[in-house]
Design a protein around this motif. Sequence first.
Motif, PDB file in Angstrom:
ATOM      1  N   ARG A 124       0.854  -1.181   0.000  1.00 60.82           N
ATOM      2  CA  ARG A 124       0.000   0.000   0.000  1.00 60.82           C
ATOM      3  C   ARG A 124       0.894   1.237   0.000  1.00 60.82           C
ATOM      4  NH1 ARG A 124      -5.337  -0.889   1.100  1.00 60.82           N
ATOM      5  NH2 ARG A 124      -5.913  -2.980   1.803  1.00 60.82           N
ATOM      6  N   VAL A 125       0.648   2.141  -0.934  1.00 56.81           N
ATOM      7  CA  VAL A 125       1.521   3.297  -1.124  1.00 56.81           C
ATOM      8  C   VAL A 125       0.680   4.571  -1.143  1.00 56.81           C
ATOM      9  CG1 VAL A 125       3.153   1.895  -2.428  1.00 56.81           C
ATOM     10  CG2 VAL A 125       1.395   3.199  -3.655  1.00 56.81           C
ATOM     11  N   PRO A 126       1.309   5.738  -1.002  1.00 53.52           N
ATOM     12  CA  PRO A 126       0.543   6.981  -1.048  1.00 53.52           C
ATOM     13  C   PRO A 126      -0.269   7.098  -2.335  1.00 53.52           C
ATOM     14  CG  PRO A 126       2.733   7.407  -0.200  1.00 53.52           C
ATOM     15  CD  PRO A 126       2.728   5.984  -0.681  1.00 53.52           C
ATOM     16  N   TYR A 127      -1.440   7.669  -2.202  1.00 55.46           N
ATOM     17  CA  TYR A 127      -2.380   7.783  -3.315  1.00 55.46           C
ATOM     18  C   TYR A 127      -1.725   8.373  -4.553  1.00 55.46           C
ATOM     19  CZ  TYR A 127      -6.426   9.574  -5.918  1.00 55.46           C
ATOM     20  OH  TYR A 127      -7.335   9.861  -6.885  1.00 55.46           O
ATOM     21  N   TYR A 128      -0.889   9.390  -4.357  1.00 51.65           N
ATOM     22  CA  TYR A 128      -0.295  10.133  -5.457  1.00 51.65           C
ATOM     23  C   TYR A 128       1.050   9.557  -5.901  1.00 51.65           C
ATOM     24  CZ  TYR A 128       1.449  11.955  -1.094  1.00 51.65           C
ATOM     25  OH  TYR A 128       1.948  12.042   0.179  1.00 51.65           O
ATOM     26  N   SER A 129       1.453   8.405  -5.344  1.00 49.95           N
ATOM     27  CA  SER A 129       2.743   7.808  -5.702  1.00 49.95           C
ATOM     28  C   SER A 129       2.598   6.436  -6.364  1.00 49.95           C
ATOM     29  CB  SER A 129       3.623   7.664  -4.448  1.00 49.95           C
ATOM     30  OG  SER A 129       3.903   8.909  -3.875  1.00 49.95           O
ATOM     31  N   GLN A 130       1.369   6.037  -6.662  1.00 53.64           N
ATOM     32  CA  GLN A 130       1.152   4.699  -7.216  1.00 53.64           C
ATOM     33  C   GLN A 130       1.955   4.459  -8.491  1.00 53.64           C
ATOM     34  OE1 GLN A 130      -3.192   3.351  -6.969  1.00 53.64           O
ATOM     35  NE2 GLN A 130      -3.353   5.560  -6.655  1.00 53.64           N
ATOM     36  N   ALA A 131       1.948   5.425  -9.395  1.00 52.04           N
ATOM     37  CA  ALA A 131       2.617   5.240 -10.682  1.00 52.04           C
ATOM     38  C   ALA A 131       4.113   5.019 -10.493  1.00 52.04           C
ATOM     39  CB  ALA A 131       2.355   6.448 -11.579  1.00 52.04           C
ATOM     40  N   ALA A 132       4.725   5.758  -9.572  1.00 56.43           N
ATOM     41  CA  ALA A 132       6.167   5.644  -9.354  1.00 56.43           C
ATOM     42  C   ALA A 132       6.557   4.261  -8.850  1.00 56.43           C
ATOM     43  CB  ALA A 132       6.633   6.711  -8.371  1.00 56.43           C
ATOM     44  N   TYR A 133       5.722   3.669  -8.015  1.00 56.07           N
ATOM     45  CA  TYR A 133       5.994   2.314  -7.523  1.00 56.07           C
ATOM     46  C   TYR A 133       5.728   1.276  -8.616  1.00 56.07           C
ATOM     47  CZ  TYR A 133       6.517   3.717  -2.603  1.00 56.07           C
ATOM     48  OH  TYR A 133       6.953   4.262  -1.408  1.00 56.07           O
ATOM     49  N   ARG A 134       4.687   1.495  -9.397  1.00 54.42           N
ATOM     50  CA  ARG A 134       4.268   0.490 -10.377  1.00 54.42           C
ATOM     51  C   ARG A 134       5.182   0.409 -11.589  1.00 54.42           C
ATOM     52  NH1 ARG A 134      -2.243   1.784 -10.017  1.00 54.42           N
ATOM     53  NH2 ARG A 134      -2.646   0.526  -8.132  1.00 54.42           N
ATOM     54  N   VAL A 135       6.016   1.399 -11.820  1.00 56.91           N
ATOM     55  CA  VAL A 135       6.954   1.314 -12.942  1.00 56.91           C
ATOM     56  C   VAL A 135       8.294   0.732 -12.499  1.00 56.91           C
ATOM     57  CG1 VAL A 135       5.894   3.226 -14.187  1.00 56.91           C
ATOM     58  CG2 VAL A 135       7.784   3.684 -12.610  1.00 56.91           C
ATOM     59  N   ASN A 136       8.423   0.442 -11.212  1.00 64.55           N
ATOM     60  CA  ASN A 136       9.658  -0.145 -10.697  1.00 64.55           C
ATOM     61  C   ASN A 136       9.512  -1.660 -10.666  1.00 64.55           C
ATOM     62  OD1 ASN A 136      11.709  -1.165  -8.879  1.00 64.55           O
ATOM     63  ND2 ASN A 136      11.993   0.930  -8.137  1.00 64.55           N
ATOM     64  N   ALA A 137      10.251  -2.352 -11.524  1.00 68.05           N
ATOM     65  CA  ALA A 137      10.111  -3.800 -11.664  1.00 68.05           C
ATOM     66  C   ALA A 137      10.392  -4.540 -10.361  1.00 68.05           C
ATOM     67  CB  ALA A 137      11.030  -4.315 -12.771  1.00 68.05           C
ATOM     68  N   ASN A 138      11.282  -4.010  -9.542  1.00 66.82           N
ATOM     69  CA  ASN A 138      11.606  -4.690  -8.289  1.00 66.82           C
ATOM     70  C   ASN A 138      10.425  -4.724  -7.339  1.00 66.82           C
ATOM     71  OD1 ASN A 138      14.218  -5.171  -9.175  1.00 66.82           O
ATOM     72  ND2 ASN A 138      15.056  -3.326  -8.211  1.00 66.82           N
ATOM     73  N   TYR A 139       9.623  -3.670  -7.337  1.00 71.30           N
ATOM     74  CA  TYR A 139       8.408  -3.671  -6.519  1.00 71.30           C
ATOM     75  C   TYR A 139       7.335  -4.545  -7.155  1.00 71.30           C
ATOM     76  CZ  TYR A 139      10.107   0.096  -3.492  1.00 71.30           C
ATOM     77  OH  TYR A 139      10.825   0.833  -2.578  1.00 71.30           O
ATOM     78  N   VAL A 140       7.182  -4.421  -8.454  1.00 68.29           N
ATOM     79  CA  VAL A 140       6.153  -5.201  -9.160  1.00 68.29           C
ATOM     80  C   VAL A 140       6.382  -6.697  -8.980  1.00 68.29           C
ATOM     81  CG1 VAL A 140       5.209  -5.767 -11.432  1.00 68.29           C
ATOM     82  CG2 VAL A 140       5.700  -3.378 -10.843  1.00 68.29           C
ATOM     83  N   ASN A 141       7.622  -7.135  -9.059  1.00 70.87           N
ATOM     84  CA  ASN A 141       7.938  -8.560  -8.934  1.00 70.87           C
ATOM     85  C   ASN A 141       7.810  -9.070  -7.502  1.00 70.87           C
ATOM     86  OD1 ASN A 141       8.509  -8.696 -11.671  1.00 70.87           O
ATOM     87  ND2 ASN A 141      10.689  -8.260 -11.380  1.00 70.87           N
ATOM     88  N   ALA A 142       7.899  -8.184  -6.527  1.00 73.72           N
ATOM     89  CA  ALA A 142       7.889  -8.608  -5.124  1.00 73.72           C
ATOM     90  C   ALA A 142       6.490  -8.764  -4.553  1.00 73.72           C
ATOM     91  CB  ALA A 142       8.682  -7.621  -4.275  1.00 73.72           C
ATOM     92  N   PHE A 143       5.509  -8.037  -5.111  1.00 75.12           N
ATOM     93  CA  PHE A 143       4.184  -7.989  -4.492  1.00 75.12           C
ATOM     94  C   PHE A 143       3.097  -8.452  -5.461  1.00 75.12           C
ATOM     95  CE2 PHE A 143       6.746  -5.019  -2.079  1.00 75.12           C
ATOM     96  CZ  PHE A 143       6.383  -5.328  -0.768  1.00 75.12           C
ATOM     97  N   ALA A 144       2.076  -9.062  -4.865  1.00 76.32           N
ATOM     98  CA  ALA A 144       0.928  -9.495  -5.668  1.00 76.32           C
ATOM     99  C   ALA A 144       0.135  -8.297  -6.158  1.00 76.32           C
ATOM    100  CB  ALA A 144       0.039 -10.424  -4.838  1.00 76.32           C
ATOM    101  N   GLN A 145       0.062  -7.241  -5.325  1.00 76.10           N
ATOM    102  CA  GLN A 145      -0.662  -6.034  -5.689  1.00 76.10           C
ATOM    103  C   GLN A 145       0.072  -4.819  -5.152  1.00 76.10           C
ATOM    104  OE1 GLN A 145      -5.145  -5.962  -5.391  1.00 76.10           O
ATOM    105  NE2 GLN A 145      -4.728  -7.683  -4.021  1.00 76.10           N
ATOM    106  N   ILE A 146       0.023  -3.726  -5.904  1.00 75.86           N
ATOM    107  CA  ILE A 146       0.445  -2.422  -5.418  1.00 75.86           C
ATOM    108  C   ILE A 146      -0.758  -1.511  -5.545  1.00 75.86           C
ATOM    109  CG2 ILE A 146       2.002  -0.463  -5.739  1.00 75.86           C
ATOM    110  CD1 ILE A 146       4.001  -2.365  -7.017  1.00 75.86           C
ATOM    111  N   ILE A 147      -1.279  -1.065  -4.426  1.00 72.38           N
ATOM    112  CA  ILE A 147      -2.525  -0.299  -4.432  1.00 72.38           C
ATOM    113  C   ILE A 147      -2.369   0.969  -3.612  1.00 72.38           C
ATOM    114  CG2 ILE A 147      -3.952  -2.342  -4.788  1.00 72.38           C
ATOM    115  CD1 ILE A 147      -4.641  -2.335  -1.865  1.00 72.38           C
ATOM    116  N   SER A 148      -3.291   1.876  -3.812  1.00 75.49           N
ATOM    117  CA  SER A 148      -3.282   3.123  -3.067  1.00 75.49           C
ATOM    118  C   SER A 148      -3.588   2.866  -1.599  1.00 75.49           C
ATOM    119  CB  SER A 148      -4.337   4.076  -3.645  1.00 75.49           C
ATOM    120  OG  SER A 148      -4.567   5.152  -2.763  1.00 75.49           O
TER     121      SER A 148
END
Length: 300
Positions: free
Chosen positions: A182-206
Amino acid sequence: RSTLFPYTTLFRSASIPTDLCYGCSGLTSITLPNSLTTFGSSVFRYCSGLTSVTIPAGVTNVGDGPFSSCTSLTEIIVDEANRNYCSVDGVLFSKDKTMLVQHPSGKSGDYTIPNGVTMINVYAFDDCQFIPKLVIPNSLTSIGYGAIKNCVQLDTVISYAVTPPVIEANSFSQISSTAVLRVPYYSQAAYRVNANYVNAFAQIISSSDVINITETSALLRWFSDKPVVQYRVGIYLNGESFASYVVDGADGHVISSQRYSPSIHRVVMDTTTSSTDYYELSIEGLNANTDYTYDISGVN
């Protein structure tokens, strides 16, 4: 280097080399002398029987993951006279509390990293199998190699870091297969373009159900979505309405508010700001260490 029988060890030298007691499962306690200044990386790693450790005042340098995977260790104590390291609730930090060095693998329960920490060290949470939720502060900027590894119960990570902390490919590894970030509402895009975060978690949500609380204040921020006329902000405590606000979509000022617990809550109306990118709503008078939820909706 590995042993099965229980024993206590007294070290007498000024330094302990890397991996010296790696995998000594029968080691139950250690006595470190005041003359000790340095011990190497992974020096007590996989000492599954180790229950007690105190770092003396003279230690100036601790290697990476010194007590990682010590699954019976529930606290790391540091002599208060030590000028380089300290212990907070049994967790090992640098003295200035900017680096989290080691969370004991046997320590259980949700854990919130204190605000002000900028770095999670290599193997800091290795084999911490009893942490279901981890909260990361906005101050954090980097997470080391293998820092959060084999935390099999970890299914929720809440990050208040507006800028995603720099992480390695395996900074998060072998956590729950359904883990949610779970990340700040306005920072979702920055986390979702990082492959290391995308590969580590089932979901990245606000983190639309999380408020960043520091002591008794909170700051909500969201993107302006013009031409919205008004925003309606609801705050909830234990699933029940706690407060609500109507925010002007043009300039971001608070038009009206309802406070369901006025004795412990007030809105700082004159610190509400707006810009072309986002609105901020500052709130004070909240209860520290309390989970609130919120939602934001726009009215055209």
